[in-house]
Design an enzyme around this catalytic site. Sequence first.
Site, short mmCIF file in Angstrom:
data_model
loop_
_atom_site.label_atom_id
_atom_site.label_comp_id
_atom_site.label_asym_id
_atom_site.label_seq_id
_atom_site.Cartn_x
_atom_site.Cartn_y
_atom_site.Cartn_z
N ASP A 84 -5.62 9.60 -10.31
CA ASP A 84 -5.16 9.13 -9.22
C ASP A 84 -3.98 8.07 -8.95
O ASP A 84 -4.10 7.03 -9.92
CB ASP A 84 -6.53 8.49 -8.36
N GLY A 212 -7.70 4.88 1.32
CA GLY A 212 -8.10 3.54 1.76
C GLY A 212 -9.39 3.82 2.84
O GLY A 212 -9.53 3.25 3.75
#
Length: 291
Positions: A84, A212
């Site tokens: 990631d 997020g």
Amino acid sequence: MPLAETGTLVAEAAAERRAVAAFNIITLEHAEAVVAGAELAGSPVILQISENAVKFRYGRVRPLARAAAEAARAAGVPVALHLDHVKSGDLLRQAADAGFSSVMYDASHLPYGENLAATRAAVRWAHGNGLWIEAELGEVGGKDGAAPLDAHAPGARTDPDEARAFVEAAGVDALAVAIGSAHAMTTRTASLDHGLLARLSVALDVPLVLHGSSGVPHGELTAAVSGGIAKVNIGTALNLAMTGAIREYLAADAGAVDSRTYLSVGRKAMADTVTELIGVLRTGEPVTPPR
């Protein structure tokens, strides 16, 4: 069971108008907790290792990746391994040999033209090495300790027309979109732009990803999945659960020194959080793990 492929899990979720949860891990306890929580929920899951986590591990990706892969192979549900927020070309080129089936290449901090050029080159390499690749357009703030972007700051939102052109030109397999969430939020107070998400869902024919997500309330997450988000990234929520549980344990037993005692408490708290959030993504309701 064999490692699952991120692209397969995301494609299946997108086709069924649901989302697969992708949890960022830092330690072996994180990986074990994610697998345990996903097994309890009975759902596939993605284990993510970020470039920042690799830096924490002395810059070595393989030790944690191999440990995560072993935890995944022992799981009773499909588990994929994803690298990631990669900015380093050197780390990108380690992805295939380290056991990842996918990578998120992050050039979102660059101006559009530079982002496109860098991402196109990353896609060319990733596809040539059998990797599914995700990118980001419109910056999701809060990375690397930076403050979240203001909702109206340039680049804080993904433009649908620009996103369509970007995806077509870069050839990415999925796109992380900026619709109001931010990395590293410790409270669930983010408000998503669902109108923008609807326009992005119409404009793009690749799966959409929400970064997020720890700061997004449950109802907002459910609406985002209904609106077309197929992969939901979660990291800080695990750290909050682990740190809170360990802090409470040590406060109650100041003489505790065996790390297994408090790490097991932290691991259980993370597993419970995983089960709860998978339930939110799947049904809109948190799943309360058995005590």
